[in-house]
Scaffold this motif. Sequence first.
Motif, PDB file in Angstrom:
ATOM      1  N   CYS A 146       0.852  -1.192   0.000  1.00 13.43           N
ATOM      2  CA  CYS A 146       0.000   0.000   0.000  1.00 13.43           C
ATOM      3  C   CYS A 146       0.885   1.237   0.000  1.00 13.43           C
ATOM      4  O   CYS A 146       1.604   1.489   0.973  1.00 13.43           O
ATOM      5  N   PHE A 193       1.435   5.446  -0.382  1.00 15.49           N
ATOM      6  CA  PHE A 193       0.837   6.775  -0.299  1.00 15.49           C
ATOM      7  C   PHE A 193       1.836   7.759  -0.869  1.00 15.49           C
ATOM      8  O   PHE A 193       2.987   7.816  -0.423  1.00 15.49           O
ATOM      9  N   LEU A 204      -0.582  11.278   6.862  1.00 15.11           N
ATOM     10  CA  LEU A 204       0.575  10.866   6.080  1.00 15.11           C
ATOM     11  C   LEU A 204       1.087  11.956   5.145  1.00 15.11           C
ATOM     12  O   LEU A 204       1.945  11.695   4.300  1.00 15.11           O
ATOM     13  N   TYR A 260      -2.766   5.171   7.037  1.00 11.97           N
ATOM     14  CA  TYR A 260      -3.025   4.865   5.631  1.00 11.97           C
ATOM     15  C   TYR A 260      -4.522   4.625   5.411  1.00 11.97           C
ATOM     16  O   TYR A 260      -5.096   5.087   4.424  1.00 11.97           O
ATOM     17  N   ARG A 305      -6.948   6.554   2.850  1.00  9.18           N
ATOM     18  CA  ARG A 305      -7.723   5.798   1.870  1.00  9.18           C
ATOM     19  C   ARG A 305      -9.208   6.148   1.963  1.00  9.18           C
ATOM     20  O   ARG A 305      -9.900   6.276   0.951  1.00  9.18           O
TER      21      ARG A 305
END
Length: 277
Positions: free
Chosen positions: A104, A106, A209, A250, A254
């Motif tokens: 995943c 970012f 983030l 995260y 999302r």
Amino acid sequence: MPQPKNLDPASMKEFYGAELRRRREEAGLSQSGLGDLVFCSGAYIGYLEMAARSPQLDLAEQIDSVLKTDGFFRRLCGAVLKGSKFAGYFAAAAELEQRALTICDFATTVVPGLLQTPAFTRAFIRSLRPLVDEQEIEQIVGARQERARALLKNPLEPELWFVIHEAVLRTHVGGTEVMREQLEHIAGVSRNHQAVIQVLPFSAGMTPLMYGPMRVMTFAEEPSAAYTETAHTGQLIEDPAVVASIAKSYDLARAAAMSPEASLGFVDRLLAEDFTP
């Protein structure tokens, strides 16, 4: 005079693990005992000894200090990392991604490496290092494209998820043609279901983030890991509590991002509005 023999990095990593176990046991320490002294878990020491995780220089230096091995593990760690085609700070993360179940990413300012086109990578590296040798650029491009081909060929192995900030898509790198090709590639990966791609719009505001790019990787039988980097270095994060906190952040990013369908529509509109001749 005979030349030094090139050693197999994989075998060297196994040698590192075997030596770590031998010298730990000679010191009368359990895996947990050594872990406590070098500020990591006993399980992580076990992964190093089984060659399931690559050594890192800072930890190798701590091991040398505790086991009084006079720089042995630092030197051996350097040899293991030197055998990688990737920068030393990224070598361990690159190896882990080959075994990951999920990756995943970012991205705050730059297209994630696994989604970059060769032209974008060339332009990006040149912008960071104006005097870099062309051969070195091509080596970076080749390694990055090799990683992408390996991981994007099967969307289930591993499962790839990208959350890309709108700023990434609006920041031109390499000129109009390079960016058009890059956005078309991102749209194609999404349209072909090779990865889940979401765009985080400016309107979403601040997220935990936003300070920099971040990656979270999960595995079948190993603890999760995270990786973050700047323009010139990176850090593999394996502390379970820190990785868990990053994973939660995260998830928040999302949740704040557009849906995959809306994100694909956004990229298509951006292409039509800003990159149509």
